[in-house]
Design an enzyme around this catalytic site. Structure first.
Site, short mmCIF file in Angstrom:
data_model
loop_
_atom_site.label_atom_id
_atom_site.label_comp_id
_atom_site.label_asym_id
_atom_site.label_seq_id
_atom_site.Cartn_x
_atom_site.Cartn_y
_atom_site.Cartn_z
N GLY A 503 0.83 -1.19 0.00
CA GLY A 503 0.00 0.00 0.00
C GLY A 503 0.86 1.24 0.00
N GLY A 505 1.60 4.60 2.22
CA GLY A 505 1.37 5.23 3.53
C GLY A 505 1.58 6.72 3.45
CG PHE A 507 6.46 8.29 6.13
CD1 PHE A 507 7.21 7.18 5.82
CD2 PHE A 507 6.00 8.42 7.42
CE1 PHE A 507 7.51 6.23 6.76
CE2 PHE A 507 6.29 7.46 8.37
CZ PHE A 507 7.04 6.37 8.05
N PRO A 509 5.54 4.44 0.08
CG PRO A 509 6.78 3.50 -1.64
CD PRO A 509 6.58 4.78 -0.89
CE LYS A 524 4.32 3.24 8.17
NZ LYS A 524 4.07 4.13 9.28
CG ASP A 621 -4.41 9.15 12.53
OD1 ASP A 621 -5.67 9.30 12.50
OD2 ASP A 621 -3.74 9.03 11.50
#
Ligand SMILES: *[C@@H]1O[C@H](CO)[C@@H](O)[C@H](O)[C@H]1NC(C)=O
Ligand SMILES: *[C@@H]1O[C@H](CO)[C@@H](O)[C@H](O)[C@H]1NC(C)=O
Ligand SMILES: *[C@@H]1O[C@H](CO)[C@@H](O)[C@H](O)[C@H]1NC(C)=O
Ligand SMILES: *[C@@H]1O[C@H](CO)[C@@H](O)[C@H](O)[C@H]1NC(C)=O
Ligand SMILES: *[C@@H]1O[C@H](CO)[C@@H](O)[C@H](O)[C@H]1NC(C)=O
Ligand SMILES: *[C@@H]1O[C@H](CO)[C@@H](O)[C@H](O)[C@H]1NC(C)=O
Ligand SMILES: *[C@@H]1O[C@H](CO)[C@@H](O)[C@H](O)[C@H]1NC(C)=O
Ligand SMILES: *[C@@H]1O[C@H](CO)[C@@H](O)[C@H](O)[C@H]1NC(C)=O
Length: 814
Positions: A503, A505, A507, A509, A524, A621
């Site tokens: 996916g 994110g 900041f 992929p 990440k 969050d």
């Protein structure tokens, strides 16, 4: 180690299941009686049980709690040599030796004792102590051998943690290799009797943490340790023995201290209502507890950035290293000492430096102590040995002063030798006292990138080997964030192939990867051009690296090479919660018991963030997309990109920039930019209602009215039909309506308009556990779909870790 309030943190402990139906036999064995794999020995009151258990194909003889928590093993006999099948037998042989034999009669383990007796008996006491004695011995305390003298990783009430100076018997703790492997791990926690005795935790031979010396009231490095309702403690130091001990205040509250396979020293308390171990306190509370982080004459202050500084009159030994956040070489004097002409500067509020090279006289007063120190040119500092009653005794240091940190409260005084000329100048301005005040500005902990480098690089040598032998990596000290080589990651992700992309994110992929050892990882990768990304990256490293909880996603390491910056996590095969609860087809895969487990897990994870460690962490969050699920559908909170920490007593803060996700943001945060733990509680409440209903709060639509999910839940609750809220796909699996009703109720309590009305996460955990009365909730915030956030917001697109879309709103506060 001694917080006065029980921290309600339900924690992972070492569990196993007894797979063989066992028969309990009375609490003792004689030469005519043995213990085989289908039998156990139970202490007279039934507190403890001794028997065989298995861990990954191996069998061990151990002791565990019987009445409470039968899975918690507190002692293991044959840690080094396991049995390969369950056919072992424990017997006592003349003249008083316990032996464990395997089925071919080979000796696997034995106790030893120097005294010979004719009629030995082995008995499991209610303290958990397995003892060998003479059947005719009148003194109940006269043992030939006792398991308390050879502890494993658990420190139980009644044990002596320390040394018999006459016989040399040293009782210390050795961690398990892993939660699945009781064999001796890397970490030991041992009382070091040299100088002024202190408890020292080592990894191999390397000192990782020390408690500081006993000061009459507590260990110098445990400022929170004090009288409490759970356990009493003491320290004995005389010609014959030196040891630390604790006892239960009330037998109904059970507590134990354990050295975990990852080197954490934690005290747990058993909470009967929730039937779980609660983390009561941790010895290592933050980075400043890392041994000698700031080197000689350096001092560590956790809420300072960088945390290390030099004592007054000292400067960094190698300024260049220091600037690169390598503080290990410490500081050096600006003016050399001159023996008789020196003077002393008083520092207050500190953890006393390492006392291995010190000298103690318990009867001198402070003036004699000072004189003695001054007379010895190699004496560098002195203080009282015992701080009770205004202070008594003398403790003097020789050589460099190492591992000093500052505390907000309950720190100690230290008188440090300085050249007389230094005292005239800088040090005197403040009376030479380090001001140990709380600098409570939010975000102080968001350190520079150099810190990130430091976090990643510190243990480079070790890291390479741990990547090869991958299994050992997860056991490393949490702050030694392993550094992965770029080549390793390129290899693991097949050069960041599209097929491996999980996916996009906030900041950059996210890729799936497989390391050489077969371990699955999620990578990440920070996009080069993202400024926000860099901030979030740093934030994530600073926070996650410090946190370890089974309901928080685990950061395995990072990779920084050239322009590349990446974070490496454990891979979560079941993606995120939203993929299940909001998906018509997949929602049936999560039945109610699983959903309840997920709710409890999230609650525990949040509770850990809010209450453990001296840093209170607000996630800011929390949402379904940020709850990842492991292979067993256990929830793990992820994405700390915008988390913030609070220090000390501060409990709320204000921000100009409201970041978070529509539908989960609390009213006071959305409107005034004020966030606190109660903002997370609000998001948690929304999440609970979403898990129950299978509907998103944001975008919820009901044909009969224009209420949002919270409003709808509230309306059903007021009408007395809250069960109509429940997702039809879990209806078949309801155990008791009661549990569901309770969850709806707790959800509504969490989303109340006024944050004062919302319960804390500790209360939430208790309420979800089925305890405590539930107050009537008031009307929730954002009752209708038209929420105030929508008004003047500018939205930017932001996709979550899992690859599912969410929105970050930025609102200029006032
Ligand atoms: C063990 O059993 C034998 C007979 O089987 C008996 O003579 C002996 O007294 C017993 N010993 C003990 C310690 O009970
Ligand atoms: C269980 O113990 C009994 C003696 O109490 C013994 O005869 C039997 O063989 C044991 N069974 C196993 C499976 O070890
Ligand atoms: C213990 O052994 C049983 C079978 O004897 C097995 O089913 C179980 O998985 C084992 N447990 C562990 C933790 O290895
Ligand atoms: C007993 O232990 C010995 C030595 O470790 C080993 O060679 C033997 O195979 C074991 N017997 C059984 C039945 O496991
Ligand atoms: C017990 O065994 C250990 C290790 O084999 C040995 O060092 C110790 O001296 C023994 N103790 C006694 C009392 O025999
Ligand atoms: C211990 O706790 C129990 C239950 O909480 C209580 O009834 C009892 O009075 C306590 N005992 C003491 C000595 O405080
Ligand atoms: C400790 O100090 C006292 C008083 O100065 C002295 O009499 C005593 O001998 C000292 N003890 C030791 C062990 O040095
Ligand atoms: C300190 O100096 C004395 C002599 O003044 C010496 O005997 C002693 O060993 C020294 N101690 C240390 C720790 O260097």
């Amino acid at each position: 180690m001694g917080d006065s309030a029980v921290r309600l943190l339900l924690c992972s402990t070492i569990f196993f299941s007894i797979s063989i139906p066992s028969k309990s036999i009375p609490d003792s064995i004689t030469p005519n009686r043995t213990v085989t794999a289908n039998e156990t020995l139970v202490s007279s009151q039934g507190n403890f049980e001794l028997g065989f258990f298995n861990k990954s194909k191996n069998w061990y003889l151990g002791i565990w709690y019987k009445k409470i928590s039968p899975g918690t093993v507190v002692w293991v006999a044959n840690r080094v040599v396991p049995l390969t099948d369950p056919s072992g037998v424990l017997r006592i042989v003349n003249p008083g030796i316990l032996v464990l034999l395997n089925s071919s009669g080979t000796l696997i383990w034995s106790s030893n004792s120097s005294t010979l007796v004719l009629n030995p008996i082995a008995k499991l006491l209610d303290s958990g102590n397995l003892v060998v004695k003479d059947q005719n011995e009148p003194d109940p305390e006269n043992f030939l051998w006792q398991s308390f003298d050879y502890p494993s990783d658990n420190f139980l009430p009644g044990m002596k943690f320390g040394k018999n100076l006459k016989t040399g018997l040293d009782r210390y703790f050795t961690s398990w290799k892993s939660s699945e492997d009781p064999s001796p791990g890397d970490f030991t926690y041992r009382l070091d009797p040299s100088g002024d005795p202190q408890l020292i935790m080592r990894s191999g031979d390397v000192v990782k943490f020390r408690s500081g010396p006993w000061n009459g009231l507590r260990f110098s490095g445990f400022p929170q340790m004090g009288p409490n309702t759970v356990y009493a403690f003491g320290f004995v130091f005389n010609q014959e023995e030196v040891y630390y001990y604790f006892t239960l205040v009330n037998d109904s509250i059970v507590t134990r201290l354990v050295l975990n396979p990852n080197g954490q020293i934690q005290r747990f308390a058993w909470v009967d209502r929730t039937r779980g171990w609660v983390l009561y306190s941790s010895a290592q509370t933050d980075n400043c507890d890392t041994y000698a982080l700031c080197g000689a004459y350096g001092t560590c202050t956790i809420n300072r950035s960088p945390p290390c500084g030099c004592l007054k009159g000292f400067e960094a030994k190698f300024q260049q290293d220091w600037d690169k956040a390598d503080w290990s070489n410490g500081c050096v004097r600006m003016t050399p000492l001159d023996c008789r002409k020196d003077d002393f500067v008083k520092y207050s509020g500190i953890k006393l430096p390492d006392t291995r090279y010190t000298w103690v006289n318990k009867s001198m007063d402070l003036r004699e102590c000072r004189r003695t120190c001054l007379e010895k040119c190699n004496c560098t500092a002195y203080t009282n040995y015992d701080i009770r009653g205004g202070g008594s005794g003398c403790l003097i240091w020789f050589g460099d002063l190492i591992d000093i940190r500052e505390y907000d409260e309950n720190g100690q005084d230290l008188y440090m030798r300085m050249a007389a000329s230094e005292i005239g100048s800088s040090a005197k301005e403040k009376g030479g006292v380090i001001a140990a005040s709380v600098v409570s500005s939010v975000g102080v902990l968001i350190l520079g990138l150099s810190m990130v480098y430091w976090l990643c690089k510190r243990k480079q040598g070790k890291i390479k080997s741990s990547i090869r032998g991958y299994t050992s990596m997860s056991q490393k000290d949490e702050l030694e964030l392993p550094l992965f080589e770029l080549a390793t990651i390129v290899n693991a992700t097949d050069n960041f192939s599209e097929d491996n992309k999980l996916g996009e994110g906030g900041f950059g992929p996210v890729y799936k990867g497989i390391l050489m050892g077969g371990q699955e990882i999620a990578v990440k990768r920070l996009s080069n051009n993202s400024k926000q990304g860099l901030d979030e990256f740093k934030n994530e490293v600073v926070y996650i690296a410090k946190l370890q909880h089974r309901n928080l996603v685990k950061l395995l390491g990072c990779c920084i090479e050239g322009e590349e910056k990446m974070l490496i996590y454990e891979h979560m095969p079941n993606k995120s919660l939203d993929c299940f609860i909001f998906d018509g087809k997949r929602s049936v895969l999560l039945d109610w018991p699983q959903r309840f487990n997920i709710i409890m897990g999230i609650a525990r994870g949040l509770l850990y963030l809010h209450q453990d460690s001296r840093l209170t962490i607000i996630h800011r969050d929390l949402k379904a997309e940020n709850v990842l699920l492991d292979s067993e559908m256990n929830p793990k909170i992820s994405d700390f990109g915008i988390a913030r920490s609070f220090i000390g007593s501060e409990t709320e803060a204000n921000t100009k920039k409201v970041v978070g996700t529509h539908g989960y943001i609390s009213p006071e945060y959305a409107v005034h930019g004020v966030y606190s733990m109660k903002s997370d509680v609000f998001s948690f409440g929304v999440l609970v209602l979403e898990i129950l209903s299978g509907k998103r709060n944001r975008g919820f639509h009901h044909p009969d009215n224009d209420l949002n999910l919270l409003g709808h839940a509230w309306k059903l609750y007021v009408q007395g039909s809250p069960l109509e809220l429940i997702d039809p796909s879990i209806r078949g699996s309801w155990p008791t309506e009661c549990e569901l009703l309770r969850c709806v109720h707790v959800g509504l309590l969490c989303v109340q308009q006024s944050r004062e009305d919302r319960p804390s996460m500790a209360t939430v955990a208790v309420m979800l556990g089925g305890e405590g009365s539930l107050p009537r909730p008031k009307q929730p915030a954002f009752f209708t779909e038209a929420s105030p956030v929508g008004a003047d917001s500018s939205s930017s697109k932001h996709e979550a870790f899992s690859g599912f879309e969410s929105i970050i709103t930025e609102v200029e506060g006032r």
